[in-house]
Structures are given as structure tokens and as C-alpha cells.
Design an enzyme around this catalytic site. Structure first.
Site, short mmCIF file in Angstrom:
data_model
loop_
_atom_site.label_atom_id
_atom_site.label_comp_id
_atom_site.label_asym_id
_atom_site.label_seq_id
_atom_site.Cartn_x
_atom_site.Cartn_y
_atom_site.Cartn_z
N LYS A 14 42.64 45.33 35.46
CA LYS A 14 43.55 45.69 36.56
C LYS A 14 44.79 44.80 36.59
CE LYS A 14 40.32 44.81 39.62
NZ LYS A 14 39.22 44.33 38.75
N ARG A 89 38.27 46.64 48.53
CA ARG A 89 37.02 46.38 47.81
C ARG A 89 35.81 46.80 48.63
NH1 ARG A 89 39.01 42.01 44.20
NH2 ARG A 89 37.31 41.43 42.86
N ARG A 128 38.85 35.14 28.79
CA ARG A 128 40.16 35.21 29.47
C ARG A 128 40.76 33.81 29.64
NH1 ARG A 128 40.77 38.26 35.08
NH2 ARG A 128 39.01 36.96 35.68
N ARG A 161 39.50 30.46 34.35
CA ARG A 161 39.14 30.53 35.77
C ARG A 161 37.71 30.05 35.99
NH1 ARG A 161 41.10 36.38 38.01
NH2 ARG A 161 39.05 36.26 39.01
P1 AP5 Z 1 42.26 41.29 33.66
O1 AP5 Z 1 43.44 42.18 33.61
O2 AP5 Z 1 42.47 39.88 34.07
O3 AP5 Z 1 41.06 41.98 34.47
P2 AP5 Z 1 40.93 42.30 36.03
O4 AP5 Z 1 40.37 43.67 36.18
O5 AP5 Z 1 42.19 41.98 36.75
O6 AP5 Z 1 39.77 41.27 36.34
P3 AP5 Z 1 39.60 40.20 37.49
O7 AP5 Z 1 38.48 39.29 37.05
O8 AP5 Z 1 40.87 39.51 37.85
O9 AP5 Z 1 39.13 41.08 38.63
P4 AP5 Z 1 38.33 40.68 39.81
O10 AP5 Z 1 38.41 41.92 40.59
O11 AP5 Z 1 36.95 40.18 39.60
O12 AP5 Z 1 39.07 39.34 40.32
P5 AP5 Z 1 40.11 39.09 41.47
O13 AP5 Z 1 41.07 38.09 41.00
O14 AP5 Z 1 40.60 40.36 42.06
O15 AP5 Z 1 41.60 41.32 32.18
C1 AP5 Z 1 40.43 40.57 31.89
C2 AP5 Z 1 40.54 40.05 30.46
O16 AP5 Z 1 40.52 41.14 29.53
C3 AP5 Z 1 41.85 39.28 30.15
O17 AP5 Z 1 41.53 38.24 29.26
C4 AP5 Z 1 42.75 40.32 29.46
O18 AP5 Z 1 43.64 39.70 28.54
C5 AP5 Z 1 41.72 41.20 28.75
N1 AP5 Z 1 42.09 42.62 28.74
C6 AP5 Z 1 42.60 43.33 29.77
N2 AP5 Z 1 42.75 44.62 29.43
C7 AP5 Z 1 42.29 44.73 28.15
C8 AP5 Z 1 42.16 45.85 27.24
N3 AP5 Z 1 42.50 47.09 27.60
N4 AP5 Z 1 41.66 45.59 26.01
C9 AP5 Z 1 41.27 44.35 25.65
N5 AP5 Z 1 41.37 43.26 26.46
C10 AP5 Z 1 41.87 43.46 27.70
O19 AP5 Z 1 39.15 38.43 42.58
C11 AP5 Z 1 38.58 37.17 42.40
C12 AP5 Z 1 37.74 36.83 43.63
O20 AP5 Z 1 38.58 36.80 44.80
C13 AP5 Z 1 36.63 37.84 43.97
O21 AP5 Z 1 35.45 37.58 43.26
C14 AP5 Z 1 36.49 37.62 45.48
O22 AP5 Z 1 35.77 36.46 45.74
C15 AP5 Z 1 37.92 37.38 45.93
N6 AP5 Z 1 38.63 38.63 46.31
C16 AP5 Z 1 39.77 39.14 45.74
N7 AP5 Z 1 40.17 40.26 46.35
C17 AP5 Z 1 39.26 40.48 47.35
C18 AP5 Z 1 39.11 41.49 48.34
N8 AP5 Z 1 39.97 42.53 48.42
N9 AP5 Z 1 38.05 41.42 49.18
C19 AP5 Z 1 37.18 40.38 49.12
N10 AP5 Z 1 37.25 39.38 48.21
C20 AP5 Z 1 38.28 39.43 47.34
#
Ligand code: AP5
Length: 220
Positions: A14, A89, A128, A161
Site C-alpha cells: 500500500k 482498518r 523491508r 521497522r
Molecule cells: P509496503 O509498501 O511498505 O507495504 P504496506 O502494505 O504499506 O505495508 P505496511 O507494513 O506499512 O502496512 P501496515 O498496514 O501493516 O502498516 P502501517 O504502517 O499502516 O511494502 C512492503 C515491502 O514490500 C517493502 O519492502 C516494499 O519495497 C516491498 N514491495 C512493495 N510492493 C511490492 C511488489 N509489488 N513487489 C515486490 N515487493 C514489493 O501500520 C503500522 C501500525 O500502526 C499498525 O500495526 C497499527 O498498530 C498502527 N496503525 C496504523 N494505521 C492504523 C489504523 N487506521 N487503525 C489502527 N491502528 C493503526
């Protein structure tokens, strides 16, 4: 205000897609994960509250997220276009978004579901690396920087991370199934869901989403 949502498991891509689309389209990237990580870094009250949930891979309470999102959108203009990454979420957060959209006489244009398998998630997240300075995202083998450990864009140092260990990633996947996957049925029933195969390379994923956005644009 018009918006789209990027929905999908942790590691679905994402943030990667959103960063690229923000350069190629008029949608502004809003990541609740990035906003929370910044709050943790700054040591704000929200950051202190969110830290332990994030480190465990659990969701931060809906009330905290509601406050952050309302503040972020209040800072923008009525004509802004947003691309939400990692929000909503829970069904409660989806209701919050509905009410903000209705208050601002806005529209939710589409919800892109980035579908990815668990094995791919584990390998993506444990590999990552993120830039400390500008937040650019890399992968040690899939999307490597030109020089190991150094950001191509700004020369900043890359780090891993704290929630990208295999144990925490597995908990994040469980949390996604238990609390976030309900949103798939919710948006499907509203006929807003577009499924995208996110196991494929990022260029193909982005091309599919851009094609859908162009279709939407031509129908507006
Ligand atoms: P990346 O693009 O970083 O993946 P992502 O889907 O953004 O993954 P996240 O881990 O950031 O999502 P998340 O939802 O768990 O974390 P968030 O920060 O929102 O890609 C991942 C890897 O793959 C990278 O290395 C990239 O280079 C590679 N890649 C990408 N696309 C590729 C492809 N097509 N092919 C090959 N490689 C690829 O949330 C973190 C924490 O914050 C949560 O756990 C929670 O505690 C809190 N939080 C955040 N938002 C909320 C909310 N709305 N409600 C409650 N808690 C929340």
C-alpha cells in the site's frame, strides 16, 4: 473532497503504491501508520499512547485514529483528493470516514484491495528497509537501493521497522484477518471494491490502479 482507499494486509504494498501514485496523480498520500510513527518519534501524547500497540502489531484504538484523521483532513481544502493507506482498518473507522465525507460533501470514489499471500507478506516485510530521513521504502532484494543501506532519493540511512520481525508480522496478519478483512465485504456490498493482484511486481500493480482511476475520471 474526493478519496480512494488502498486496502490490504500488512506488506501488500500500500505504502509503495501510494508514494508512486502521489507523484503521478493528484491524490495526496495519507498514511495513518506514517502519522503515528512520526508522533512516536516526536514523543507526543498520541505517540506515547500508540507506541506499545504498534510494537506488538495490534491496532491503535479507534478514538485515537479518529482524532488524527479529523485533524489531517481539517488542515486540507474542500477540493483535495486523498489516497488513504492503512485507514480505515475497522468498521468503526469506515463509519467515521463516511461521516467526514458527508460533512465535507465529498465522495469515496473507489477502494482498491491489494490481494497478497501470507508467504509473500513475510518475505516482503522482513526484507523491508525504510529511509530515516524521507521515509522512502525499499526491499533488500525486490526493490533494493543502489547502495546498500543508503536512500537513493536523499542519501539518508535505511533502517528496519521494529514491527517487521517475523513474530510481529504474523500477529499483524492475524489482526488484519480478525479486524480489517470485514471491510472487504462492506465495500464490496457498496460496489466500490476493485481487486488487484498485489503478488505481482509493483509496476503492474500500479498500472492496474492507474487504469481504474482513468476509467473513473472518464465517467465523472
Ligand atoms: P509496503 O509498501 O511498505 O507495504 P504496506 O502494505 O504499506 O505495508 P505496511 O507494513 O506499512 O502496512 P501496515 O498496514 O501493516 O502498516 P502501517 O504502517 O499502516 O511494502 C512492503 C515491502 O514490500 C517493502 O519492502 C516494499 O519495497 C516491498 N514491495 C512493495 N510492493 C511490492 C511488489 N509489488 N513487489 C515486490 N515487493 C514489493 O501500520 C503500522 C501500525 O500502526 C499498525 O500495526 C497499527 O498498530 C498502527 N496503525 C496504523 N494505521 C492504523 C489504523 N487506521 N487503525 C489502527 N491502528 C493503526
Amino acid at each position: 473532497m474526493k478519496c480512494i482507499i488502498l486496502l490490504g494486509a500488512p506488506g501488500a504494498g500500500k505504502g509503495t503504491v501510494a508514494a508512486d501514485l502521489a507523484e503521478q496523480t493528484q491524490f495526496l498520500h495519507v498514511s495513518t501508520g506514517d502519522i503515528l510513527r512520526e508522533a512516536v518519534k516526536q514523543g507526543t501524547a498520541v505517540g506515547l499512547e500508540a507506541k506499545s500497540y504498534m510494537e506488538a502489531g495490534d491496532l491503535v484504538p479507534d478514538e485515537v485514529i479518529a482524532k488524527l484523521v479529523r485533524e489531517r483532513l481539517a488542515a486540507g481544502g474542500a477540493d483535495d483528493r486523498y489516497m488513504f493507506d492503512g485507514f480505515p482498518r475497522t468498521l468503526k473507522q469506515a463509519e467515521l470516514l463516511d461521516s467526514v465525507i458527508s460533512d465535507m460533501e465529498g465522495e469515496l470514489l473507489s477502494v482498491f484491495l491489494l490481494e497478497v499471500t501470507d508467504d509473500v507478506v513475510i518475505s516482503r516485510l522482513t526484507g523491508r528497509r525504510v529511509c530515516k530521513k524521507c521515509g522512502a521504502v525499499y526491499h533488500v532484494t525486490n526493490i533494493p537501493p543502489k547502495v546498500e543501506g543508503v536512500c537513493d532519493k536523499c542519501g539518508g540511512e535505511l533502517y528496519q521497522r521494529t514491527d517487521d520481525t517475523e513474530t510481529t508480522v504474523r500477529n499483524r496478519l492475524d489482526v488484519y484477518s480478525a479486524q480489517t478483512s470485514d471491510l472487504i465485504g462492506h465495500y464490496d456490498s457498496l460496489k466500490l471494491l476493485e481487486k488487484v493482484d498485489a503478488d505481482q511486481g509493483k509496476d503492474l500493480v500500479e498500472r492496474e490502479i492507474i487504469r481504474c482511476l482513468e476509467d473513473l475520471e472518464s465517467r465523472q
